[in-house]
Design a protein around this motif. Sequence first.
Motif: not given
Length: 471
Positions: A142-143, A70-75
């Motif tokens: 968070k990245l 579920p973490a941010v993997q792409a921005i």
Amino acid sequence: MTLSFQSLGLSEARVQELEQLGFTTPTPIQVQAIPELLKGRDMVAQSQTGTGKTAAFSLPMLESIDLKNPAVQAIILTPTRELASQVNDAIRDFNSDRRLGILTVCGGQSMDRQIRRLQRGTQIVVGTPGRVIDLLDRGDLKLDQINWVVLDEADEMLSMGFIDDVKKILKKTPSNRQTACFSATMPKQICDLVNQFLKSPVTVTIKQERVAPARIEQRVYMVPRGCPKIRALQPILALEDPEAALIFVRTRRSAAELTTHLQSAGYSVDEYHGDLSQSQRERLLQRFRQGQVRWVVATDIAARGLHVDHLSHVINYDLPDQAESYIHRIGRTGRAGNTGIAISLIQPLDRRKLNLIERKVRQKIEVSRIPSRSQIEARHLEKLQDKLREALAGERMASFLPVVRDLSEEYDPQAIAAATLQMLYDQTQPSWAALDFETPMVERPKVNKRRSSRSSKREEPQKPVIQNPSR
């Protein structure tokens, strides 16, 4: 040989989703970019708007997202809210798996709502640099598990002063990330950023031999020296009578002033620039797409993300400084198989800019004079004739024949037809009827008072000199 999306290396499931959306043949930018991005390479891509670059980076990105994490993997960083929203919508179209979380983060929207979405789990974040920085500083974004970074419209982020924010964001992402930079132009600052943050990137350039093929007709009108540009624009609008037009100006102030002037002249027009709130922009865009507003006056930066398929005209009220910007502007019309018209107003000092544009598009653009009243009236009569031909071919005409027969007993049929056309002409006569065509558009040259004063003294008859008789 025509390539397919499957031949580019995309999964069968992704290809099937694209086929359901009606996408079967990739564009040149997709053909070059997708295979390299699937290999995990960094990329610098130079391509104009409307070439399919969103799919070029989002399709490989979707292939690599871990839906169980579920973490941010792409921005994806964009210069404007509108473009962020469009990229978000495009990615959702390309993906049918509901487990994928996509979030747009930008100003003008509730930050608390965005924070709650991040807490629930989001794999892809699309946002503007300012709001991304705000969330980073608060610790809500968070990245540390980022695998993908995309800089979309990098040159516009530079123009808007976001370049330092972009660098700050990149420094907070893992060094082993994959980075793609997409930009219409490549100024030095963007090249410096690429050299600093991308690792041995592959370069993709989509060259357009002629920016305006048969589907886009380019026209240039010369504004006479000393003539207010707004006075020259109105006869052009009257002649062209655009169904849907985007009018580009240089500044927000110019957008507001031009919009006010055109509205007071009776035209259906509104302004679109950075001073508008997000809700105001969205309402205007909706009205524009529905045809409730025919023309929109916009600045370059605000217009990023403003795309309307039925756009018939692009008008350069202020000519851009760079030929690339001109290409980007006029590429907004003539889409989806439609034809389009690009019009530019130039003044004598703009000749050099026009020459640069002609060299860039490899095309000579004819410069015309501002339309006269007789030209506009002739065009208006042509349109009336076209409408009359449509009416003659229609079925409703039969219901009016008894009226014509009754009038024919008293008047000549040709006179009846002429009177009908006159009524229709008067009812549809647009705002140009009130324009002043009699006063020349060129102001009289200013007289140099100092020079005039000296010359008048020289021309003044000299008084006779009376010599002293005693000498």
